[in-house]
Write an enzyme that holds these catalytic residues in place. Structure first.
Site, PDB file in Angstrom:
ATOM      1  N   SER A 114      40.549  41.850  34.417  1.00 54.28           N
ATOM      2  CA  SER A 114      40.445  43.168  34.580  1.00 54.28           C
ATOM      3  C   SER A 114      40.384  43.757  35.931  1.00 54.28           C
ATOM      4  CB  SER A 114      39.115  43.699  33.804  1.00 54.28           C
ATOM      5  OG  SER A 114      38.110  42.931  34.249  1.00 54.28           O
ATOM      6  N   LYS A 115      39.825  43.002  36.964  1.00 55.59           N
ATOM      7  CA  LYS A 115      39.873  43.144  38.144  1.00 55.59           C
ATOM      8  C   LYS A 115      40.032  42.099  39.353  1.00 55.59           C
ATOM      9  CE  LYS A 115      34.931  43.480  39.059  1.00 55.59           C
ATOM     10  NZ  LYS A 115      34.189  43.250  37.743  1.00 55.59           N
ATOM     11  N   ARG A 116      40.468  42.557  40.503  1.00 52.51           N
ATOM     12  CA  ARG A 116      40.674  41.552  41.664  1.00 52.51           C
ATOM     13  C   ARG A 116      39.697  40.496  41.779  1.00 52.51           C
ATOM     14  NH1 ARG A 116      41.536  43.937  47.304  1.00 52.51           N
ATOM     15  NH2 ARG A 116      43.472  44.316  46.570  1.00 52.51           N
ATOM     16  N   ARG A 117      39.979  39.240  41.972  1.00 53.84           N
ATOM     17  CA  ARG A 117      39.053  38.193  41.843  1.00 53.84           C
ATOM     18  C   ARG A 117      39.682  37.043  42.847  1.00 53.84           C
ATOM     19  NH1 ARG A 117      36.618  35.761  37.133  1.00 53.84           N
ATOM     20  NH2 ARG A 117      37.716  33.947  36.787  1.00 53.84           N
ATOM     21  N   VAL A 175      45.186  42.647  40.384  1.00 51.43           N
ATOM     22  CA  VAL A 175      45.636  43.152  39.035  1.00 51.43           C
ATOM     23  C   VAL A 175      46.690  44.107  38.841  1.00 51.43           C
ATOM     24  CG1 VAL A 175      43.615  42.347  37.846  1.00 51.43           C
ATOM     25  CG2 VAL A 175      43.828  44.545  38.749  1.00 51.43           C
TER      26      VAL A 175
END
Ligand code: GLU
Length: 486
Positions: free
Chosen positions: A253-256, A265
């Site tokens: 779901s989000k940048r990592r 993403v």
């Protein structure tokens, strides 16, 4: 068989997600494979989540990825408009038809009343659901409320104790119990339809034959099936695509970070970081679909020929950034010079290296291309081709920069200046000559020279690197390093 018509129906709530790109791609491929039509429809009826500029960005990202749509905003088509906020009258009219037939009803509950109802249900430990109190209103009461402007919604009447099922192309038969469904709001008090109503009405009116979308929409599907039934419309086929997952199987779901690499993403981020659209498209094509062979590199044309929904799996697809980087490097190595120049220019410009010549850029690229994962690496890892080193690697400095180094480099400098042609053989001759005359091994010169020229300890072959940098830059950097490092 009627012509296949599919659609990508994003909500303009922000940048295009890589999962959205995958959905768009599968729709595109399915249409192209089957001589069908690929529609872009903008689902912007949730005004609270609308983001300015998002529609433009979605269209731009699809264009970048090479996914041309046949009908949609800016393209036209016979069943438009393709932006839902321009179609509100159509939805209202359809909702009223259901009200007239007793398949939907007006409700005028305030937020506070609904909240109190939820609390009460929680207390009694019953599932939160609209309790249909509005069905007790007489037609006269409804009329009077409407006339006096009391804000109201239209809800669909979900049948009791019924099993609703679909035959999903990917998942097979999926069943839902109607008792678990709420009387879904179809039209909100602001007059805008909810996603469910607008989506079904448009899929029908736009002649959509196959609904290909992410698994997160599966729970909405029974509501859609009921709407088709209420309107008396034929069902499209459904295919729910598996979720995109992180390697730990959490939802993407989000940048990592993944193994020290940044995983974004949004398509926009990959574009900005110099990933090639061909590589990103090839990579997302394989997130869920497999060709049934060992082949991994596919052009869009090859994907079109190979794609089928039957080969899309149902379990979540893991997004492996190392694989994307590998694919990108494969595509990078195949870029033509002209293509490279066009694609790398914006990256160089953004990094402040706008006045690099085309010939120099091409030379740097050919020297570095086996070491690059993305075009962005040109400036992040090979930035020394475009600007003087600002720092010098400490470990290499300690190990390789000796008291006599400055003297040796001075001799190299003189040799470079006296060379006729500044080419690989000439540069190599100078360095070997100095090594011999000073009685040291070549590596005693090569390591400090690399440090002086690039500031770091790793890179392509030194002689090739020097030829690309050119004589003036080499001499200038040697002088500078001698001054700074002593
Ligand atoms: N507007 C929905 C979305 O944002 C569309 C879901 C569907 O394709 O039905 O993905």
């Amino acid at each position: 068989m009627p012509q296949i018509r599919v659609r990508f129906a994003p909500s303009p709530t922000g940048f295009l997600h890589v999962g959205g790109l995958r959905t768009a791609l599968y729709n595109f491929l399915y249409a192209r494979r089957n001589g069908g039509v690929f529609i872009l429809r903008i689902e912007d009826t949730d005004r609270t989540r609308f983001v300015e500029g998002a529609v433009q960005n979605l269209i731009e990202s699809l264009r970048w990825a090479g996914l041309d749509y046949d009908e949609g905003p800016g393209k036209g088509g016979s069943v438009g408009p393709y932006i839902q906020s321009e179609r509100t009258a159509i939805y209202k009219q359809h909702a009223l038809m259901l009200v007239e037939q007793g398949k939907a009803y007006y409700a005028f509950d305030s937020e506070e009343e609904l909240e109190a109802m939820r609390k009460q249900q929680e207390k009694l430990r019953i599932p939160p659901k609209y309790d249909r109190r509005a069905l007790k209103l007489t037609p006269g009461e409804v009329k009077q409320k409407l006339e006096s402007g009391v804000p109201g919604v239209i809800r669909m009447k979900v049948p009791e104790a019924e099993t609703i099922a679909i035959d999903d192309i990917i998942r097979g038969r999926v069943e839902f119990e109607s008792d678990r469904l709420d009387d879904q709001v179809l039209v909100k008090s602001d007059g805008f339809p909810t996603y469910h109503l607008a989506n079904v009405v448009d899929d029908h009116l736009m002649g959509v034959t196959h609904v290909i979308r992410g698994e997160e929409w599966l729970p909405s599907t029974p509501k859609h099936l009921l709407l088709y039934r209420y309107f008396g419309w034929e069902l499209p086929a459904f295919a729910h695509l598996p979720l995109l997952l992180n390697p730990d199987r959490s939802k993407m779901s989000k940048r990592r970070m993944q193994d020290g690499k940044q995983v974004d993403v949004f398509v926009e981020d990959y574009r900005k970081r110099g990933y090639l659209p061909e590589a990103l498209v090839n990579f997302v094509a394989l997130l869920g679909w497999n060709p049934g062979t060992e082949q991994e590199i596919f052009s869009l044309q090859e994907l079109t020929e190979a794609f089928s929904l039957e080969r899309v799996g149902k379990s979540g697809a893991v997004f492996n950034i190392a694989k994307l980087d590998w694919m990108n490097s494969v595509y990078l190595r195949e870029l033509s010079d002209a293509d490279l120049i066009q694609r790398a220019r914006p990256i160089l410009e953004e990094a402040g290296f706008a006045n690099t010549s085309d010939a120099y850029l091409v030379a740097v690229f050919h020297l570095m291309k086996d070491r690059l994962n993305s075009l962005d690496d040109l400036v992040s890892f090979a930035g020394y081709f475009f600007k003087e080193p600002e720092t010098y690697d400490d470990a290499s400095k300690k190990k390789n920069w000796k008291p006599e180094t400055a003297g040796h480099l001075h001799l190299v400098r003189a040799g470079l200046l006296s060379l006729g042609t500044f080419d690989h053989a000439g540069v190599e001759g100078v360095i070997r000559g100095v090594a011999e005359s000073s009685g040291v091994g070549g590596s005693r010169l090569i390591h400090p020279l690399r440090l002086a020229l690039t500031g770091i300890a790793i890179g392509p072959g030194l002689f090739e690197l020097m030829v690309v940098l050119g004589r003036d830059t080499c001499v200038r950097r040697i002088d500078r390093a001698v001054t700074l490092l002593g």
